[in-house]
Design a protein around this motif. Structure first.
Motif, PDB file in Angstrom:
ATOM      1  N   ALA A   1       6.253  10.243 -11.010  1.00 29.45           N
ATOM      2  CA  ALA A   1       5.622  10.812 -12.085  1.00 29.45           C
ATOM      3  C   ALA A   1       5.508  12.368 -11.660  1.00 29.45           C
ATOM      4  O   ALA A   1       5.917  13.032 -12.446  1.00 29.45           O
ATOM      5  N   PHE A   2       5.172  12.705 -10.450  1.00 33.60           N
ATOM      6  CA  PHE A   2       4.754  13.786 -10.173  1.00 33.60           C
ATOM      7  C   PHE A   2       6.116  14.792 -10.078  1.00 33.60           C
ATOM      8  O   PHE A   2       6.198  15.698 -10.769  1.00 33.60           O
ATOM      9  N   TRP A   3       7.283  14.175  -9.394  1.00 25.82           N
ATOM     10  CA  TRP A   3       8.637  14.649  -9.594  1.00 25.82           C
ATOM     11  C   TRP A   3       9.179  14.854 -10.762  1.00 25.82           C
ATOM     12  O   TRP A   3       9.812  15.833 -11.309  1.00 25.82           O
TER      13      TRP A   3
ATOM     14  N   ASP B   1      -5.391  13.261  -3.551  1.00 25.09           N
ATOM     15  CA  ASP B   1      -4.583  12.134  -3.947  1.00 25.09           C
ATOM     16  C   ASP B   1      -3.090  11.838  -3.578  1.00 25.09           C
ATOM     17  O   ASP B   1      -2.476  11.227  -3.205  1.00 25.09           O
ATOM     18  N   LEU B   2      -2.586  13.497  -3.663  1.00 25.10           N
ATOM     19  CA  LEU B   2      -1.223  13.263  -3.185  1.00 25.10           C
ATOM     20  C   LEU B   2      -1.081  14.710  -2.080  1.00 25.10           C
ATOM     21  O   LEU B   2      -1.298  15.686  -2.654  1.00 25.10           O
ATOM     22  N   VAL B   3      -0.571  14.284  -0.922  1.00 24.05           N
ATOM     23  CA  VAL B   3      -0.196  15.330  -0.048  1.00 24.05           C
ATOM     24  C   VAL B   3       0.997  15.233   0.333  1.00 24.05           C
ATOM     25  O   VAL B   3       1.887  14.217   0.566  1.00 24.05           O
TER      26      VAL B   3
ATOM     27  N   ASP C   1       3.701  -5.058  -2.130  1.00 24.92           N
ATOM     28  CA  ASP C   1       2.391  -4.409  -1.994  1.00 24.92           C
ATOM     29  C   ASP C   1       2.134  -3.863  -3.560  1.00 24.92           C
ATOM     30  O   ASP C   1       2.824  -2.570  -3.524  1.00 24.92           O
ATOM     31  N   ALA C   2       1.420  -4.463  -4.515  1.00 26.82           N
ATOM     32  CA  ALA C   2       1.171  -3.707  -5.520  1.00 26.82           C
ATOM     33  C   ALA C   2       0.591  -2.323  -5.729  1.00 26.82           C
ATOM     34  O   ALA C   2       1.022  -1.319  -6.108  1.00 26.82           O
ATOM     35  N   ALA C   3      -0.396  -2.217  -4.789  1.00 25.84           N
ATOM     36  CA  ALA C   3      -0.926  -0.760  -4.592  1.00 25.84           C
ATOM     37  C   ALA C   3       0.072   0.285  -4.025  1.00 25.84           C
ATOM     38  O   ALA C   3       0.006   1.254  -4.285  1.00 25.84           O
ATOM     39  N   TYR C   4       0.905  -0.177  -3.272  1.00 28.17           N
ATOM     40  CA  TYR C   4       1.875   0.744  -2.647  1.00 28.17           C
ATOM     41  C   TYR C   4       2.658   1.171  -3.681  1.00 28.17           C
ATOM     42  O   TYR C   4       3.444   2.097  -3.962  1.00 28.17           O
ATOM     43  N   GLN C   5       3.368  -0.009  -4.531  1.00 25.89           N
ATOM     44  CA  GLN C   5       4.290   0.376  -5.492  1.00 25.89           C
ATOM     45  C   GLN C   5       3.763   1.246  -6.767  1.00 25.89           C
ATOM     46  O   GLN C   5       4.434   2.135  -7.254  1.00 25.89           O
ATOM     47  N   ALA C   6       2.323   1.142  -6.909  1.00 26.45           N
ATOM     48  CA  ALA C   6       1.610   2.404  -7.748  1.00 26.45           C
ATOM     49  C   ALA C   6       1.593   3.470  -7.138  1.00 26.45           C
ATOM     50  O   ALA C   6       1.827   4.462  -8.088  1.00 26.45           O
ATOM     51  N   ALA C   7       1.586   3.419  -5.835  1.00 26.36           N
ATOM     52  CA  ALA C   7       1.812   5.026  -5.030  1.00 26.36           C
ATOM     53  C   ALA C   7       3.138   5.573  -5.449  1.00 26.36           C
ATOM     54  O   ALA C   7       3.355   6.699  -5.625  1.00 26.36           O
ATOM     55  N   VAL C   8       4.029   4.468  -5.313  1.00 23.33           N
ATOM     56  CA  VAL C   8       5.480   5.176  -5.404  1.00 23.33           C
ATOM     57  C   VAL C   8       5.495   5.625  -6.920  1.00 23.33           C
ATOM     58  O   VAL C   8       6.209   6.683  -7.209  1.00 23.33           O
TER      59      VAL C   8
ATOM     60  N   ASN D   1      16.314  18.974 -13.590  1.00 28.05           N
ATOM     61  CA  ASN D   1      17.540  18.452 -13.637  1.00 28.05           C
ATOM     62  C   ASN D   1      18.189  18.500 -12.413  1.00 28.05           C
ATOM     63  O   ASN D   1      19.517  18.207 -12.398  1.00 28.05           O
ATOM     64  N   ARG D   2      17.569  18.410 -11.286  1.00 25.06           N
ATOM     65  CA  ARG D   2      18.095  18.288  -9.889  1.00 25.06           C
ATOM     66  C   ARG D   2      17.449  16.940  -9.402  1.00 25.06           C
ATOM     67  O   ARG D   2      16.314  16.429  -9.835  1.00 25.06           O
ATOM     68  N   TRP D   3      18.248  16.316  -8.472  1.00 21.58           N
ATOM     69  CA  TRP D   3      17.838  15.028  -7.936  1.00 21.58           C
ATOM     70  C   TRP D   3      16.463  15.047  -6.882  1.00 21.58           C
ATOM     71  O   TRP D   3      16.651  16.032  -6.190  1.00 21.58           O
ATOM     72  N   THR D   4      15.568  14.052  -6.982  1.00 17.47           N
ATOM     73  CA  THR D   4      14.729  13.862  -6.060  1.00 17.47           C
ATOM     74  C   THR D   4      14.983  12.253  -5.533  1.00 17.47           C
ATOM     75  O   THR D   4      14.890  11.417  -6.516  1.00 17.47           O
ATOM     76  N   LEU D   5      15.187  12.199  -4.365  1.00 17.80           N
ATOM     77  CA  LEU D   5      15.496  10.828  -3.792  1.00 17.80           C
ATOM     78  C   LEU D   5      14.321  10.294  -3.204  1.00 17.80           C
ATOM     79  O   LEU D   5      13.518  11.006  -2.268  1.00 17.80           O
TER      80      LEU D   5
END
Length: 183
Positions: free
Chosen positions: A103-105, A1-3, A91-98, A77-81
């Motif tokens: 949420a992962f980070w 699901d996430l690579v 694209d709603a499906a792409y935005q859901a992936a974003v 407490n570090r940034w992930t960009l």
């Protein structure tokens, strides 16, 4: 699901090509590279159409590299960009992936910000890439001065020089790729 590809920037395309046939439709493909435009182009160029490419850059770590350099609070407490593709903003499906990647980070304790990829590369050039280039140059220059001994360099250096040597101890392959891909 996430690579998530965690390799030097110049190898992201080859890794994406090698794993492309194994990526599940609808999977999110990301990276952790310090240069976003080159990483995005490499992944997009080799990922299947039905995989969501969402580049990311956790601004965390030390001068040490590889799995053994990790520690439990590395991202806290570090940034992930995250640099979502501009051509997929509607694209709603792409935005859901974003949002899945956000949420992962966040689950790893990171603060997350979305940023356009070329702007990311400019910001990181100023805040990280140029300071590393300067550190490599200063430490290399000190190393090249034959009439200054190593013991004198260490004996008379203040904290600033020691910081430069720590920064210059970073993985040269990773930094070579950063310098070549973010001019």
């Amino acid at each position: 699901d996430l690579v998530i590809i965690a390799t030097p920037v110049l190898t992201i395309g080859a890794v994406t090509r090698d794993i492309a046939e194994h990526l599940k439709p609808g999977a999110t493909l990301s990276d952790v590279g310090s240069v976003k435009h080159a990483a995005a182009q490499a992944m997009i160029g080799h990922a299947p159409e039905n995989v969501f490419v969402v580049p990311a850059h956790p601004v965390a770590g030390t001068e040490h590299s590889g799995p053994d350099a990790g520690f439990a609070d590395l991202f806290r407490n570090r940034w992930t960009l995250i640099t979502p593709r501009e051509d997929r903003k509607d694209d709603a499906a792409y935005q859901a992936a974003v949002q899945t990647l956000v949420a992962f980070w966040q689950a790893l304790g990171a603060n997350v910000e979305l940023m356009e990829e070329r702007h990311h590369d400019l910001v990181l050039a100023v805040t990280s890439h140029l300071p590393h280039l300067i550190a490599y140059t200063i430490v290399g220059s000190a190393n090249d001065l034959e009439n200054v001994t190593e013991s004198e360099v260490m004996k008379f250096s203040a904290g600033g020089f020691r910081d430069f040597t720590r920064i210059a101890a970073s993985d040269p392959t990773m930094w070579r790729d950063v310098f070549l891909t973010n001019k």
